[in-house]
Design an enzyme around this catalytic site. Structure first.
Site, PDB file in Angstrom:
ATOM      1  N   GLU A   1      28.565 -14.647 -53.251  1.00 30.35           N
ATOM      2  CA  GLU A   1      28.329 -13.195 -53.356  1.00 30.35           C
ATOM      3  C   GLU A   1      27.104 -12.820 -52.513  1.00 30.35           C
ATOM      4  O   GLU A   1      26.209 -12.089 -52.971  1.00 30.35           O
ATOM      5  CB  GLU A   1      28.111 -12.797 -54.815  1.00 30.35           C
ATOM      6  CG  GLU A   1      29.229 -13.253 -55.732  1.00 30.35           C
ATOM      7  CD  GLU A   1      29.103 -12.755 -57.167  1.00 30.35           C
ATOM      8  OE1 GLU A   1      30.060 -12.169 -57.672  1.00 30.35           O
ATOM      9  OE2 GLU A   1      28.041 -12.970 -57.769  1.00 30.35           O
TER      10      GLU A   1
ATOM     11  N   CYS B   1      29.579  -6.793 -64.663  1.00 32.17           N
ATOM     12  CA  CYS B   1      28.260  -6.229 -64.325  1.00 32.17           C
ATOM     13  C   CYS B   1      28.366  -4.846 -63.687  1.00 32.17           C
ATOM     14  O   CYS B   1      27.521  -3.978 -63.913  1.00 32.17           O
ATOM     15  CB  CYS B   1      27.515  -7.171 -63.377  1.00 32.17           C
ATOM     16  SG  CYS B   1      28.517  -7.768 -61.998  1.00 32.17           S
TER      17      CYS B   1
HETATM   18  O1  FUB Z   1      24.848 -12.971 -62.419  1.00 29.87           O
HETATM   19  C1  FUB Z   1      24.949 -11.711 -63.037  1.00 29.87           C
HETATM   20  C2  FUB Z   1      25.817 -10.802 -62.212  1.00 29.87           C
HETATM   21  O2  FUB Z   1      27.122 -11.334 -62.136  1.00 29.87           O
HETATM   22  C3  FUB Z   1      25.395 -10.658 -60.780  1.00 29.87           C
HETATM   23  O3  FUB Z   1      24.437  -9.682 -60.545  1.00 29.87           O
HETATM   24  C4  FUB Z   1      26.679 -10.348 -60.124  1.00 29.87           C
HETATM   25  O4  FUB Z   1      26.645 -10.536 -58.742  1.00 29.87           O
HETATM   26  C5  FUB Z   1      27.623 -11.285 -60.817  1.00 29.87           C
HETATM   27  O5  FUB Z   1      27.556 -12.547 -60.256  1.00 29.87           O
HETATM   28 ZN    ZN Z   2      28.317  -6.208 -60.242  1.00 31.62          ZN
END
Ligand code: FUB
Ligand code: ZN
Length: 617
Positions: free
Chosen positions: A307, A401
């Site tokens: 990501e 999230c």
């Molecule tokens: O790790 C917590 C949240 O989940 C992150 O901010 C997002 O990118 C997802 O991986």
């Molecule tokens: Zn998110």
């Protein structure tokens, strides 16, 4: 502590903070009509209630009950608590915007459930409590401070928007515990996912507790020295923003949300500790991001793997990750940079990201979400993962999230519109509403983001108070009261203001073509269509029968006609123009009339091929 009469928006700064601009009080910034009010209504009536239902269904609220009762297993990901906290923050801002007893009762009920799970010494993280039982045993992955940071933000929002202190009490007990563990005399600690830094600074602002600010500062400075390798030498420090100290980072890297949350928290620390060197370092990092690591939509994160931000100019449109949360985090960072520097470029960035990178993350009905925001969906794309755009927006995610992040941002968006300084008021974003502070009270009327006419009525004006208006960098030919003004800067109303005065800002909304940087191989030679603050996209549903989007080419000079948009939001405008469809297999090229719509509207009429970047003949 503030009183309920003295409600303040996110990032209400302490009086000691070294900033150029200051946020307005909640009661002094209100959206009263137009585009953003419609979005806020959908957020209130659809996203927030549905979000609560999803949180119940997914079991993450039950995790708190399970801790309190002592029997049962945790559900959801390791950071499940954070989604509940983000919802609580959204509910609080929404209540502050439009008080509603049911919404207050719901958030107080969830607050009671949260409070019951807290350990006597203040520790709280239900998934760790239920699943591991051992605290801080895996700081890279366990997200204990990430959850804490979101709790702190929610608690501050609840205090500021409802006047209630129940969640603040929970937050302070946890913050006190963190100070004992990791503050002066405690052990050094780097957590895998930043956000606690922003949360602690907000808590400091709300309570005046200097030890919270010092802990936030410590967390910023401890990062980037490879501390996580002491835990596990095989960890990828880049992913965790632990490879380079914040002060030496010239361009964000690794996991995009983590990187921008960290930078936003560092900007908070810089403002409150009056550290101009840190502000300068963050400004350089911000430039590194906008120069080479940001999509035209404002989206961030080129790699699905981790990501993550990619290398400079690694920005493939069809594999864009551009997580909705990354745009929200970067808007928070840009907001803090705007307060510290007063530079218009940060307000331009907030506009781009909110309209073109955050807003596409939620359906116009408010109940479905994109986690990943692609800039190009091909015909026959395989819906290979839950997050693939080929699935369209989803009602919720296992990792949820993004949805509550959108909810809290939309509910609090009035806070990003205007600021005050010693001289007067500054308007950074254009939205119909009332804004007041520093001796000025104004009412704004506009059909933004489709119409560039901004009418401002002055209701109150202290002698000598000034009004400054951002002229977006794209607004060549803008005028203020008929006089030409420079884009990419603030224009000052150059006359004394009195109650009853009117100010007229005109931002030309001509469609324009934006050339791709030729270092981005995937889109070299292509153009994006923009109009005013909006990025446009070609969606299959708008094209004549037989058009293959990937075979369309723009031919110049291009004349774009403005036509009514799909009508998904009031006043939307589409762009129509002549293009060429390349003939395949010996067939001749043919002319077609193509239509582009605002990118944020895409995938609201079913999901099909779409592209932002268009090659030319
Ligand atoms: O790790 C917590 C949240 O989940 C992150 O901010 C997002 O990118 C997802 O991986
Ligand atoms: Zn998110």
């Amino acid at each position: 502590m503030s009183t309920v009469q003295d409600l303040r928006h996110p990032t209400a700064l302490s009086t000691d903070a070294d900033v150029v601009l200051r946020p307005l009080d909640v009661k002094d910034a209100e959206i009263t009509g137009g585009f953003w009010l419609d979005r806020q209504a959908v957020n209130r009536d659809s996203s927030i209630p549905d979000g609560l239902r999803r949180l119940h269904e997914s079991g993450v609220i039950d995790n708190f009950r399970t801790v309190a009762t002592g029997s049962g297993e945790a559900r959801g990901p390791i950071f499940a608590d954070s989604d509940v906290y983000k919802w609580l923050e959204a509910a609080a801002w929404e209540y502050g915007r439009q008080p509603d007893e049911r919404l207050l009762a719901e958030q107080l009920e969830i607050t009671r459930i949260v409070a019951a799970a807290q350990e006597p010494d203040g520790y709280l993280d239900t998934v760790v409590q239920l699943r591991r039982g051992v605290r801080y045993s895996d700081p890279a992955h366990d997200h204990e401070l990430y959850c804490a940071g979101h709790l702190f933000q929610a608690a501050v929002a609840q205090r500021r928007a409802t006047g209630r202190t129940e969640l603040l009490d929970v937050a302070m007990r946890l913050a006190d515990h963190l100070v004992r563990e990791f503050g002066p005399g405690g052990r050094p600690h780097v957590e895998g996912h930043p956000v606690v830094e922003m949360g602690l600074v907000e808590l400091y602002r709300e309570t005046g507790r200097d030890d919270y600010l010092q802990l936030a500062s410590r967390f910023v400075e401890e990062r980037g020295h490879g501390l996580l390798h002491e835990q596990d030498p095989s960890l990828d420090l880049t992913y965790f923003s632990d490879r380079v100290p914040v002060r030496e980072t010239r361009s964000p890297e690794g996991h995009a949300v983590r990187a921008v949350y960290l930078a936003a928290g560092a900007a908070d620390v810089a403002a409150e500790t009056r550290d101009r060197d840190l502000v300068d370092a963050l400004a350089e990092q911000y430039t590194g991001m906008t120069t080479a690591k940001q999509y035209v939509t404002g989206g961030l994160g080129a790699r699905w793997e981790g990501e993550a931000f990619g290398d400079p100019y690694e920005l493939p449109p069809d594999r864009a990750y551009a997580e909705t949360c990354a745009a929200i985090g970067a808007a928070q960072w840009a907001w803090r940079m705007l307060l510290s520097t007063g530079e218009a470029r940060y307000a331009d960035q907030i506009e781009r990201m909110l309209l073109n990178a955050m807003l596409p993350g939620v359906s116009l009905g408010g109940q479905e979400f994109f986690y990943v925001n692609t800039l190009h969906l091909r015909a026959d794309a395989s819906p290979d993962t839950e997050r693939s755009a080929a699935n369209g927006r989803r009602p919720w995610f296992d990792v949820a999230c993004c949805p509550p992040n959108v909810m809290r941002t939309v509910a609090s968006i009035a806070g990003y519109v205007a600021t005050g300084s010693d001289d007067g008021l500054q308007l950074h974003q254009y939205a119909t509403g009332r804004f007041a502070g520093r001796g000025l009270s104004i009412e704004v009327q506009t059909g933004y983001p489709f119409d560039g006419t901004v009418d401002i009525a002055v209701h109150e004006a202290r002698e000598g108070a000034t009004l400054a208006l951002r002229v977006p960098e794209w607004a060549a030919g803008a005028t203020l009261d008929g006089r030409s003004i420079e884009p990419g800067a603030y224009a000052l109303v150059d006359r004394p203001l009195h109650p009853g005065d009117r100010v007229a800002l005109q931002l030309p909304m001509r469609a324009r073509l934006t050339e791709a940087d030729d270092r981005v191989d995937a889109v070299r030679g292509a153009v994006a269509i923009e109009r005013g603050p909006l990025v446009y996209a070609l969606e299959q549903v708008d094209q004549p029968e037989g058009v293959v989007l990937d075979d369309l080419r723009l031919k110049g000079p291009l004349e774009m006609a403005e036509v009514p948009g799909p009508g998904l939001v009031e006043g939307d405008i589409a762009l129509r123009f002549e293009a060429v469809q390349i003939g395949r297999g010996g067939a001749p090229d043919r002319g077609v009339t193509a239509t582009a719509v605002p990118y944020f509207e895409w995938a609201n009429r079913g999901v099909g091929p779409m592209r932002v970047w268009m090659p030319r003949v």
